[in-house]
Design a protein around this motif. Structure first.
Motif, PDB file in Angstrom:
ATOM      1  N   GLY A  11     -35.701 -11.657   8.520  1.00 15.68           N
ATOM      2  CA  GLY A  11     -35.910 -11.308   7.119  1.00 15.68           C
ATOM      3  C   GLY A  11     -34.908 -10.301   6.571  1.00 15.68           C
ATOM      4  N   THR A  12     -34.059  -9.739   7.426  1.00 15.08           N
ATOM      5  CA  THR A  12     -33.049  -8.794   6.964  1.00 15.08           C
ATOM      6  C   THR A  12     -32.086  -9.505   6.028  1.00 15.08           C
ATOM      7  OG1 THR A  12     -33.177  -7.575   9.048  1.00 15.08           O
ATOM      8  CG2 THR A  12     -31.239  -7.180   7.677  1.00 15.08           C
ATOM      9  N   ARG A  13     -31.854  -8.895   4.861  1.00 11.40           N
ATOM     10  CA  ARG A  13     -30.953  -9.477   3.857  1.00 11.40           C
ATOM     11  C   ARG A  13     -29.587  -8.806   3.949  1.00 11.40           C
ATOM     12  NH1 ARG A  13     -33.718 -12.376  -0.181  1.00 11.40           N
ATOM     13  NH2 ARG A  13     -32.046 -12.035  -1.681  1.00 11.40           N
ATOM     14  N   PHE A  14     -28.563  -9.608   4.036  1.00 11.24           N
ATOM     15  CA  PHE A  14     -27.183  -9.134   4.024  1.00 11.24           C
ATOM     16  C   PHE A  14     -26.592  -9.517   2.673  1.00 11.24           C
ATOM     17  CE2 PHE A  14     -28.350  -9.379   8.397  1.00 11.24           C
ATOM     18  CZ  PHE A  14     -27.634  -8.381   9.038  1.00 11.24           C
ATOM     19  N   GLU A  15     -26.410  -8.535   1.791  1.00 13.17           N
ATOM     20  CA  GLU A  15     -25.846  -8.744   0.459  1.00 13.17           C
ATOM     21  C   GLU A  15     -24.347  -8.490   0.578  1.00 13.17           C
ATOM     22  OE1 GLU A  15     -27.885  -9.512  -2.180  1.00 13.17           O
ATOM     23  OE2 GLU A  15     -29.803  -9.195  -1.175  1.00 13.17           O
ATOM     24  N   LEU A  16     -23.543  -9.529   0.466  1.00 12.38           N
ATOM     25  CA  LEU A  16     -22.116  -9.428   0.754  1.00 12.38           C
ATOM     26  C   LEU A  16     -21.262  -9.763  -0.463  1.00 12.38           C
ATOM     27  CD1 LEU A  16     -22.199 -11.435   4.117  1.00 12.38           C
ATOM     28  CD2 LEU A  16     -22.505  -8.968   3.799  1.00 12.38           C
ATOM     29  N   ASP A  17     -20.068  -9.174  -0.499  1.00 12.81           N
ATOM     30  CA  ASP A  17     -19.026  -9.564  -1.440  1.00 12.81           C
ATOM     31  C   ASP A  17     -18.086 -10.467  -0.663  1.00 12.81           C
ATOM     32  OD1 ASP A  17     -19.834  -8.085  -3.722  1.00 12.81           O
ATOM     33  OD2 ASP A  17     -19.029  -6.260  -2.827  1.00 12.81           O
ATOM     34  N   VAL A  29     -19.747 -13.520  10.203  1.00 14.77           N
ATOM     35  CA  VAL A  29     -19.156 -12.939  11.409  1.00 14.77           C
ATOM     36  C   VAL A  29     -18.568 -11.568  11.106  1.00 14.77           C
ATOM     37  CG1 VAL A  29     -17.299 -13.213  13.104  1.00 14.77           C
ATOM     38  CG2 VAL A  29     -18.775 -15.157  12.544  1.00 14.77           C
ATOM     39  N   ARG A  30     -17.831 -11.462  10.007  1.00 10.75           N
ATOM     40  CA  ARG A  30     -17.197 -10.205   9.611  1.00 10.75           C
ATOM     41  C   ARG A  30     -18.228  -9.093   9.404  1.00 10.75           C
ATOM     42  NH1 ARG A  30     -14.799 -11.966   5.177  1.00 10.75           N
ATOM     43  NH2 ARG A  30     -13.154 -12.917   6.398  1.00 10.75           N
ATOM     44  N   ASN A  31     -19.442  -9.471   9.004  1.00  9.92           N
ATOM     45  CA  ASN A  31     -20.490  -8.494   8.715  1.00  9.92           C
ATOM     46  C   ASN A  31     -21.585  -8.457   9.775  1.00  9.92           C
ATOM     47  OD1 ASN A  31     -19.931  -7.282   5.873  1.00  9.92           O
ATOM     48  ND2 ASN A  31     -19.364  -9.443   5.753  1.00  9.92           N
ATOM     49  N   SER A  32     -21.308  -9.035  10.936  1.00  8.28           N
ATOM     50  CA  SER A  32     -22.209  -9.007  12.099  1.00  8.28           C
ATOM     51  C   SER A  32     -23.628  -9.473  11.773  1.00  8.28           C
ATOM     52  CB  SER A  32     -22.243  -7.600  12.709  1.00  8.28           C
ATOM     53  OG  SER A  32     -20.945  -7.201  13.097  1.00  8.28           O
ATOM     54  N   VAL A  33     -23.725 -10.579  11.040  1.00  8.86           N
ATOM     55  CA  VAL A  33     -25.035 -11.158  10.750  1.00  8.86           C
ATOM     56  C   VAL A  33     -25.565 -11.783  12.034  1.00  8.86           C
ATOM     57  CG1 VAL A  33     -26.281 -12.910   9.437  1.00  8.86           C
ATOM     58  CG2 VAL A  33     -24.460 -11.575   8.330  1.00  8.86           C
ATOM     59  N   PRO A  34     -26.745 -11.342  12.505  1.00  6.89           N
ATOM     60  CA  PRO A  34     -27.277 -11.913  13.751  1.00  6.89           C
ATOM     61  C   PRO A  34     -27.658 -13.378  13.578  1.00  6.89           C
ATOM     62  CG  PRO A  34     -28.884 -10.427  12.728  1.00  6.89           C
ATOM     63  CD  PRO A  34     -27.620 -10.335  11.924  1.00  6.89           C
ATOM     64  N   GLY A  35     -27.386 -14.167  14.625  1.00  2.37           N
ATOM     65  CA  GLY A  35     -27.757 -15.571  14.622  1.00  2.37           C
ATOM     66  C   GLY A  35     -26.641 -16.514  14.238  1.00  2.37           C
ATOM     67  N   ILE A  36     -25.536 -15.995  13.734  1.00  2.00           N
ATOM     68  CA  ILE A  36     -24.371 -16.834  13.438  1.00  2.00           C
ATOM     69  C   ILE A  36     -23.393 -16.624  14.590  1.00  2.00           C
ATOM     70  CG2 ILE A  36     -22.458 -17.311  11.862  1.00  2.00           C
ATOM     71  CD1 ILE A  36     -25.116 -18.050  10.640  1.00  2.00           C
ATOM     72  N   ASP A  37     -23.436 -17.548  15.552  1.00  2.00           N
ATOM     73  CA  ASP A  37     -22.624 -17.411  16.763  1.00  2.00           C
ATOM     74  C   ASP A  37     -21.189 -17.882  16.552  1.00  2.00           C
ATOM     75  OD1 ASP A  37     -24.936 -16.473  18.001  1.00  2.00           O
ATOM     76  OD2 ASP A  37     -25.471 -18.460  18.758  1.00  2.00           O
ATOM     77  N   ALA A  38     -21.005 -18.952  15.797  1.00  3.83           N
ATOM     78  CA  ALA A  38     -19.673 -19.470  15.452  1.00  3.83           C
ATOM     79  C   ALA A  38     -18.773 -19.624  16.670  1.00  3.83           C
ATOM     80  CB  ALA A  38     -19.021 -18.567  14.406  1.00  3.83           C
ATOM     81  N   GLU A  39     -19.286 -20.290  17.689  1.00  7.03           N
ATOM     82  CA  GLU A  39     -18.556 -20.436  18.955  1.00  7.03           C
ATOM     83  C   GLU A  39     -17.210 -21.137  18.809  1.00  7.03           C
ATOM     84  OE1 GLU A  39     -21.260 -22.224  21.731  1.00  7.03           O
ATOM     85  OE2 GLU A  39     -22.540 -20.438  21.783  1.00  7.03           O
ATOM     86  N   CYS A  40     -17.092 -22.076  17.867  1.00 12.91           N
ATOM     87  CA  CYS A  40     -15.815 -22.806  17.726  1.00 12.91           C
ATOM     88  C   CYS A  40     -14.877 -22.126  16.742  1.00 12.91           C
ATOM     89  CB  CYS A  40     -16.059 -24.255  17.333  1.00 12.91           C
ATOM     90  SG  CYS A  40     -16.540 -24.488  15.609  1.00 12.91           S
ATOM     91  N   GLY A  41     -15.293 -21.038  16.155  1.00 15.04           N
ATOM     92  CA  GLY A  41     -14.429 -20.307  15.241  1.00 15.04           C
ATOM     93  C   GLY A  41     -14.237 -20.961  13.888  1.00 15.04           C
ATOM     94  N   GLY A  42     -15.079 -21.897  13.549  1.00 15.09           N
ATOM     95  CA  GLY A  42     -15.001 -22.520  12.230  1.00 15.09           C
ATOM     96  C   GLY A  42     -14.305 -23.858  12.195  1.00 15.09           C
ATOM     97  N   ALA A  43     -14.159 -24.494  13.346  1.00 16.19           N
ATOM     98  CA  ALA A  43     -13.459 -25.778  13.424  1.00 16.19           C
ATOM     99  C   ALA A  43     -14.381 -26.980  13.240  1.00 16.19           C
ATOM    100  CB  ALA A  43     -12.739 -25.889  14.758  1.00 16.19           C
ATOM    101  N   CYS A  44     -15.642 -26.750  12.895  1.00 15.94           N
ATOM    102  CA  CYS A  44     -16.628 -27.825  12.743  1.00 15.94           C
ATOM    103  C   CYS A  44     -16.744 -28.620  14.045  1.00 15.94           C
ATOM    104  CB  CYS A  44     -16.279 -28.739  11.569  1.00 15.94           C
ATOM    105  SG  CYS A  44     -17.680 -29.771  11.027  1.00 15.94           S
TER     106      CYS A  44
END
Length: 106
Positions: A11-17, A29-44
């Motif tokens: 339930g933690t809200r991350f309000e980002l620009d 990733v830049r804002n250390s949001v938990p649960g976004i692992d992004a293992e492939c680095g964004g390559a889909c």
């Protein structure tokens, strides 16, 4: 800058620009949001940046392209609003976008 809200599973809200042209995943990733692992680095090439797009934003964000759909098959708790955050590029049209992180990644 475009406003982006990411809601973690607890339930933690991350309000980002977010810079236009950046992806939801990059901002998470830049804002250390938990649960976004992004293992492939964004390559889909994985489903570890899976998010749920808020119902109010699903039409504006649009649906996944075929390659993303294939990767979403590996996501945990897939829903009609599921997307890979690496495939959502921030634009002025997405100012105020809200997405939520699932309980766990696939």
């Amino acid at each position: 800058m475009t406003k982006l809200t990411i809601i973690a599973f607890d339930g933690t809200r991350f309000e980002l620009d977010a810079a236009d042209g950046s992806t939801v995943m990059e901002n998470a990733v830049r804002n250390s949001v938990p649960g976004i692992d992004a293992e492939c680095g964004g390559a889909c090439a994985c489903a570890t940046c899976h998010v749920y797009v808020d119902d109010a934003w699903t039409e504006t964000v649009g649906g996944p392209h075929p390659m993303e759909e294939d990767m979403l098959d590996f996501a945990f708790d897939l829903r009609p609003t599921s997307r890979l955050s690496c495939q959502i590029k921030m634009t002025p049209a997405l100012d105020g976008l809200v997405v939520s992180v699932p309980e766990r990644q696939g």
